[in-house]
Design a protein around this motif. Structure first.
Motif, PDB file in Angstrom:
ATOM      1  N   LEU A  23       0.838  -1.196   0.000  1.00 38.31           N
ATOM      2  CA  LEU A  23       0.000   0.000   0.000  1.00 38.31           C
ATOM      3  C   LEU A  23       0.875   1.248   0.000  1.00 38.31           C
ATOM      4  O   LEU A  23       1.995   1.236   0.505  1.00 38.31           O
ATOM      5  CB  LEU A  23      -0.905   0.020   1.235  1.00 38.31           C
ATOM      6  N   ALA A  24       0.346   2.328  -0.554  1.00 33.92           N
ATOM      7  CA  ALA A  24       1.034   3.614  -0.536  1.00 33.92           C
ATOM      8  C   ALA A  24       0.256   4.591   0.332  1.00 33.92           C
ATOM      9  O   ALA A  24      -0.976   4.614   0.294  1.00 33.92           O
ATOM     10  CB  ALA A  24       1.161   4.177  -1.950  1.00 33.92           C
ATOM     11  N   ALA A  25       0.970   5.363   1.123  1.00 29.44           N
ATOM     12  CA  ALA A  25       0.360   6.445   1.893  1.00 29.44           C
ATOM     13  C   ALA A  25       1.083   7.730   1.516  1.00 29.44           C
ATOM     14  O   ALA A  25       2.309   7.827   1.652  1.00 29.44           O
ATOM     15  CB  ALA A  25       0.466   6.182   3.387  1.00 29.44           C
ATOM     16  N   ILE A  26       0.333   8.707   1.036  1.00 28.70           N
ATOM     17  CA  ILE A  26       0.907   9.962   0.549  1.00 28.70           C
ATOM     18  C   ILE A  26       0.369  11.105   1.395  1.00 28.70           C
ATOM     19  O   ILE A  26      -0.778  11.535   1.229  1.00 28.70           O
ATOM     20  CB  ILE A  26       0.565  10.177  -0.944  1.00 28.70           C
ATOM     21  N   PRO A  27       1.168  11.625   2.326  1.00 28.36           N
ATOM     22  CA  PRO A  27       0.732  12.728   3.175  1.00 28.36           C
ATOM     23  C   PRO A  27       0.862  14.073   2.449  1.00 28.36           C
ATOM     24  O   PRO A  27       1.382  14.132   1.320  1.00 28.36           O
ATOM     25  CB  PRO A  27       1.703  12.649   4.346  1.00 28.36           C
ATOM     26  N   ALA A  58      -3.524   5.600  -0.014  1.00 24.53           N
ATOM     27  CA  ALA A  58      -4.143   6.503   0.965  1.00 24.53           C
ATOM     28  C   ALA A  58      -3.541   7.877   0.712  1.00 24.53           C
ATOM     29  O   ALA A  58      -2.319   8.045   0.759  1.00 24.53           O
ATOM     30  CB  ALA A  58      -3.855   6.043   2.388  1.00 24.53           C
ATOM     31  N   LEU A  59      -4.376   8.850   0.423  1.00 24.34           N
ATOM     32  CA  LEU A  59      -3.898  10.163  -0.021  1.00 24.34           C
ATOM     33  C   LEU A  59      -4.467  11.286   0.835  1.00 24.34           C
ATOM     34  O   LEU A  59      -5.682  11.351   1.074  1.00 24.34           O
ATOM     35  CB  LEU A  59      -4.307  10.384  -1.484  1.00 24.34           C
ATOM     36  N   VAL A  91      -8.549   4.179  -3.844  1.00 20.10           N
ATOM     37  CA  VAL A  91      -7.978   5.311  -3.110  1.00 20.10           C
ATOM     38  C   VAL A  91      -8.843   5.624  -1.896  1.00 20.10           C
ATOM     39  O   VAL A  91     -10.070   5.727  -1.999  1.00 20.10           O
ATOM     40  CB  VAL A  91      -7.876   6.564  -4.001  1.00 20.10           C
ATOM     41  N   VAL A  92      -8.179   5.767  -0.760  1.00 16.73           N
ATOM     42  CA  VAL A  92      -8.813   6.269   0.456  1.00 16.73           C
ATOM     43  C   VAL A  92      -8.217   7.646   0.736  1.00 16.73           C
ATOM     44  O   VAL A  92      -6.989   7.803   0.715  1.00 16.73           O
ATOM     45  CB  VAL A  92      -8.582   5.322   1.653  1.00 16.73           C
ATOM     46  N   ILE A  93      -9.058   8.621   0.940  1.00 16.64           N
ATOM     47  CA  ILE A  93      -8.608   9.985   1.233  1.00 16.64           C
ATOM     48  C   ILE A  93      -8.528  10.151   2.746  1.00 16.64           C
ATOM     49  O   ILE A  93      -9.406   9.677   3.475  1.00 16.64           O
ATOM     50  CB  ILE A  93      -9.587  11.021   0.640  1.00 16.64           C
TER      51      ILE A  93
END
Length: 333
Positions: free
Chosen positions: A38-42, A98-99, A121-123
């Protein structure tokens, strides 16, 4: 008696076991048997808030046995760079993203493109236009602004026409726009006059301080700051206002203003305890990071998730810091 050789053997066995335990927990798979990445982009990778969000996200990844790619921009104004990070994650073939979008409108197309490519995508933290995303994990930001507004109304009292200011953050940022809207509506409903609601030119503490200082200067008459209240919409804007008010005091300006900020940090908690800030609306960034990854994992596993996951807000006051164990834990005391 245990010999040196036996001790070395035990240590080696323990190391092997620890590695096996890690491999066993890191085996979450998609329906077609692929390991879950998974990717998480803060919004950015700097600052206390996002570091705490990252801690929560990484804890969730460890608990769920997934690989997590955490990557963000340096500051919260680099929209083009965040777009590149999203595109890169899509090209890498992660199972979900996750963005925390830097701009509510500008990131809409990128979210739609990722979903069209088969990557859900989860915001989190801040909203995005459109309906392509699977869930929104965040503070109820408008309600957070309402909470701040109600506390400022309580602090100022029944004073129709009271002059108040809202220190915003970067224009187009969904979370802070919602907080500002909640505050302004609450202040106006109480009969207050919102005399200023500036944006900073940059998404930095210094940018917020400059915008706050320039605005506050307009309300200094006869060496007195003629404002009744201030609400600041996030960590950087709160620190910026606090710094600008400190400079006024150091310059001999009489400052008697009620001040409610948003978010917490060691510095802000110190200023709250010192009486320079009257209250803070606190989020739970670690919980937000955890739930963002957990919710995304559920989406990847084809589980049903709610459209909105509220991570909660708490009003922090000096009294609560002294008497409420949960609040003390939340702010790191």
């Amino acid at each position: 008696m245990t010999t040196t050789t036996q001790i070395k053997t035990l240590l080696l066995a323990a190391a092997i076991l620890a590695t096996q335990d890690f491999q066993l927990t890191a085996t979450a798979q998609t329906s077609d048997g692929k390991p879950v990445t998974l990717a998480a982009i803060p919004k950015s990778t700097g600052g206390e808030f996002w570091e705490t969000v990252a801690n929560g996200a990484r804890k969730a990844a460890k608990d769920l046995g997934v690989t997590l790619k955490w990557e963000g921009t340096v500051t919260e104004t680099e929209i083009a760079e965040q777009n590149k990070i999203i595109e890169n994650m899509v090209n890498l073939g992660v199972q979900g993203i996750a963005l925390a979008p830097l701009n509510q409108r500008a990131m809409k197309r990128q979210v739609e493109n990722a979903v069209a490519a088969g990557i859900p995508v989860v915001i989190f933290d801040s909203g995005v236009d459109g309906t392509a995303h699977s869930s929104f994990v965040a503070t109820d930001n408008k309600q957070g602004g309402v909470i701040g507004g109600k506390e400022l109304v309580r602090l100022i009292g029944d004073k129709k026409g009271a002059k108040v200011m809202c220190m915003r953050f970067v224009q187009g940022t969904g979370s802070t726009e919602a907080r500002a809207a909640g505050f302004i509506e609450t202040a106006k409903a109480a009969g207050f006059d919102v005399v200023a609601h500036p944006y900073p030119d940059t998404g930095t503490i210094e940018g917020c301080k400059t915008a706050a200082a320039n605005t506050l200067e307009k309300f200094v008459k006869n060496r007195v700051l003629e404002l009744d209240g201030i609400f600041a919409a996030n960590l950087y804007s709160t620190i910026g206002v606090a710094s600008a008010l400190d400079d006024l005091r150091k310059g001999g300006i009489q400052v008697n203003v009620k001040f409610v900020g948003f978010d917490t940090s060691k510095r802000l908690v110190d200023e709250l305890q010192a009486g320079k800030i009257d209250a803070l609306v606190a989020q739970n960034p670690e919980k937000m990071g955890y739930l963002a990854v957990e919710t995304l994992y559920k989406v990847v596993k084809k589980e049903k998730v709610p459209a909105m996951v509220d991570t909660g807000t708490v009003l922090v006051t000096k009294e609560k810091l002294e008497n409420d164990a949960e609040v003390r834990k939340l702010v790191g005391l």
